[in-house]
Write a protein that holds these residues in place. Sequence first.
Motif, short mmCIF file in Angstrom:
data_model
loop_
_atom_site.label_atom_id
_atom_site.label_comp_id
_atom_site.label_asym_id
_atom_site.label_seq_id
_atom_site.Cartn_x
_atom_site.Cartn_y
_atom_site.Cartn_z
N SER A 194 0.83 -1.20 0.00
CA SER A 194 0.00 0.00 0.00
C SER A 194 0.87 1.26 0.00
O SER A 194 0.56 2.23 -0.70
CB SER A 194 -0.93 -0.01 1.22
OG SER A 194 -1.71 1.16 1.26
N SER A 195 1.95 1.24 0.79
CA SER A 195 2.85 2.40 0.81
C SER A 195 3.52 2.59 -0.54
O SER A 195 3.79 3.72 -0.96
CB SER A 195 3.90 2.21 1.90
OG SER A 195 3.35 2.45 3.18
N ARG A 196 3.81 1.49 -1.22
CA ARG A 196 4.48 1.60 -2.53
C ARG A 196 3.52 2.05 -3.63
O ARG A 196 3.92 2.80 -4.53
CB ARG A 196 5.10 0.24 -2.91
CG ARG A 196 6.19 -0.24 -1.97
CD ARG A 196 7.38 0.69 -1.92
NE ARG A 196 8.11 0.71 -3.16
CZ ARG A 196 9.15 -0.08 -3.45
NH1 ARG A 196 9.58 -0.96 -2.53
NH2 ARG A 196 9.79 0.00 -4.61
N THR A 197 2.26 1.61 -3.57
CA THR A 197 1.31 1.91 -4.65
C THR A 197 0.46 3.15 -4.37
O THR A 197 -0.11 3.73 -5.30
CB THR A 197 0.37 0.72 -4.88
OG1 THR A 197 -0.39 0.47 -3.67
CG2 THR A 197 1.16 -0.54 -5.24
N GLY A 198 0.34 3.53 -3.08
CA GLY A 198 -0.54 4.65 -2.73
C GLY A 198 -2.00 4.28 -2.70
O GLY A 198 -2.86 5.15 -2.58
N LEU A 199 -2.33 2.99 -2.76
CA LEU A 199 -3.72 2.52 -2.78
C LEU A 199 -4.10 1.91 -1.44
O LEU A 199 -3.27 1.33 -0.74
CB LEU A 199 -3.91 1.49 -3.89
CG LEU A 199 -3.64 1.97 -5.32
CD1 LEU A 199 -3.72 0.79 -6.29
CD2 LEU A 199 -4.65 3.05 -5.72
N ARG A 200 -5.37 2.05 -1.07
CA ARG A 200 -5.89 1.45 0.15
C ARG A 200 -7.05 0.50 -0.14
O ARG A 200 -7.12 -0.60 0.39
CB ARG A 200 -6.39 2.55 1.12
CG ARG A 200 -5.45 3.73 1.29
CD ARG A 200 -4.23 3.42 2.11
NE ARG A 200 -3.37 4.61 2.21
CZ ARG A 200 -2.33 4.85 1.43
NH1 ARG A 200 -2.02 4.00 0.45
NH2 ARG A 200 -1.59 5.94 1.58
N PHE A 201 -7.97 0.95 -1.01
CA PHE A 201 -9.21 0.23 -1.26
C PHE A 201 -9.02 -1.22 -1.74
O PHE A 201 -9.67 -2.12 -1.21
CB PHE A 201 -10.05 1.03 -2.28
CG PHE A 201 -11.25 0.30 -2.81
CD1 PHE A 201 -12.30 -0.04 -1.96
CD2 PHE A 201 -11.31 -0.07 -4.14
CE1 PHE A 201 -13.40 -0.72 -2.45
CE2 PHE A 201 -12.41 -0.75 -4.63
CZ PHE A 201 -13.46 -1.08 -3.79
N PRO A 202 -8.15 -1.50 -2.72
CA PRO A 202 -8.02 -2.90 -3.18
C PRO A 202 -7.59 -3.86 -2.08
O PRO A 202 -8.06 -5.00 -2.02
CB PRO A 202 -6.95 -2.80 -4.29
CG PRO A 202 -6.96 -1.38 -4.73
CD PRO A 202 -7.28 -0.59 -3.51
N PHE A 203 -6.72 -3.40 -1.20
CA PHE A 203 -6.26 -4.26 -0.11
C PHE A 203 -7.37 -4.49 0.91
O PHE A 203 -7.49 -5.58 1.48
CB PHE A 203 -5.03 -3.64 0.55
CG PHE A 203 -3.87 -3.47 -0.38
CD1 PHE A 203 -3.08 -4.56 -0.74
CD2 PHE A 203 -3.58 -2.23 -0.95
CE1 PHE A 203 -2.02 -4.41 -1.62
CE2 PHE A 203 -2.53 -2.08 -1.83
CZ PHE A 203 -1.74 -3.17 -2.17
N MET A 204 -8.18 -3.46 1.15
CA MET A 204 -9.32 -3.61 2.04
C MET A 204 -10.28 -4.67 1.50
O MET A 204 -10.75 -5.54 2.25
CB MET A 204 -10.06 -2.28 2.18
CG MET A 204 -9.40 -1.29 3.11
SD MET A 204 -9.54 -1.78 4.85
CE MET A 204 -11.32 -1.77 5.06
#
Length: 470
Positions: free
Chosen positions: A318-328
């Motif tokens: 998440s820190s590398r991609t800047g994304l939160r939603f897909p991991f949630m």
Amino acid sequence: MHAEALATPASDEGELAPPPSNYVLKLDLRLIPLLGCTYTILFLDRTNIANARIEGLEKGLNMPSNGYNTCLWIFFIPFVLVEIPSNMIMGLPRVKPNLFLGFSMLILGIISMCQGLTHSYGGLLACRFLMGILEATLPAGAALLLSEYYTRKEQPIRFAMFFTFGVLGPLVSGLLAYGIRHMNGIQGKEGWRWIFIIEGLGTIAISFLVFLFVPNFPEKTDILSGAEKAHLLEKLRRDKGDQKLSMRSVKWLPIFTDYKIWLPTAMFFCCDMTAASITSFTPTILTELGWKAERAQVMSIPIWATGFMFELGAGFLSSRTGLRFPFMLFGIMMATIGWIIQIVYSESKDLSPGVRYFSLFAMSAGTFLQMAMTVSWMTNNLRGRASVAVGTAMILGLGNCANFVASNVFIKREAPYYPTGFRTGLTITVAGAVLCLVHVALLWWHNQKLGRKRAEVGGEDDQWEYKYQY
């Protein structure tokens, strides 16, 4: 002119100067282990009572049939009520985090030990209630301080590391309980008493480290050099605006009605239903699957280790991609699979107990991944210390109300299949998926509206108007 002034980073018109040193690593080593321990303590106190139950707690104190469940939920009444005012106090200018958190942990350790010294069920309930008051100050306060030191991009992996210390709680508790059970009879005390006493002593020991090494908020920190501190403050200002707005000038109503706080809090509630269920009942379920107490303590350890690995892995990506939603969404799917297996097992007695054991791994991986990601996602979209203080308190306070549900839907007479508990868990997990989709849709809609406005009149992100992350 002072050297610190000369070292101040470039202004808004230019690029931020390179950092004078790798001070982020210095912050990581100083903040995460100690603040993470505050979360470990919370989970130790959640799980050590389950381990003590295996070793004869209920019989030792002549507890009523619903006594164990009462011990679970009475802890969370003060925990929820005290969390928000506690964080607001910690955010005041004259309050030092090391003293605030250190004193709370010290007194908590003393009361935790008293659980192993009490000779009545009422005494145990009183200890659990007082522990709820003191623990309310720890995880939310630690999360507030942690969020103040890192940019939005840096936060997911740091919160993942912070929450993995929570996963270490039940993991360590299982190991300790396995060893401590052999202390049965020492000094005339049963093994379950030593579980509380030893772990309470550990809490006291950690409290002295908190007194000595936990730093103040970034603008008052003394763990960085002048140039490092100036660079950190400028970096944080550019990324998140002014975090240290005066508490007196804050408009509280918009904060307490902010959907960017309430929706993540509801999502945390939904994923914490799974965590509360695993934490409270895994040792019991393992015993009821046929494993004796000694082996049940050990067989719980790989479950928490799986949550540990998935939480860290998702935080790093998440820190590398800047994304939160897909991991949630991935975490919700994993937890859902676990609940479905438990329901199928409760309805079809032909399944192997090993399948049920596997489902606990899926639930652990999915729920602990979500917990860390939800907190970092929320703090990424808040500005100002007051908002973050209220947000972290609400998400770790009200979000933990899932423990009220979990401690009452796993009915003892329904053991070992718990149909009511498992159906409730699945329903709440699916509700979490719906809330997650609503949350990301609102964030997307805000960004689209802001993008159209900026296309017409221009402008950049500021303290009050900025793009949200999803």
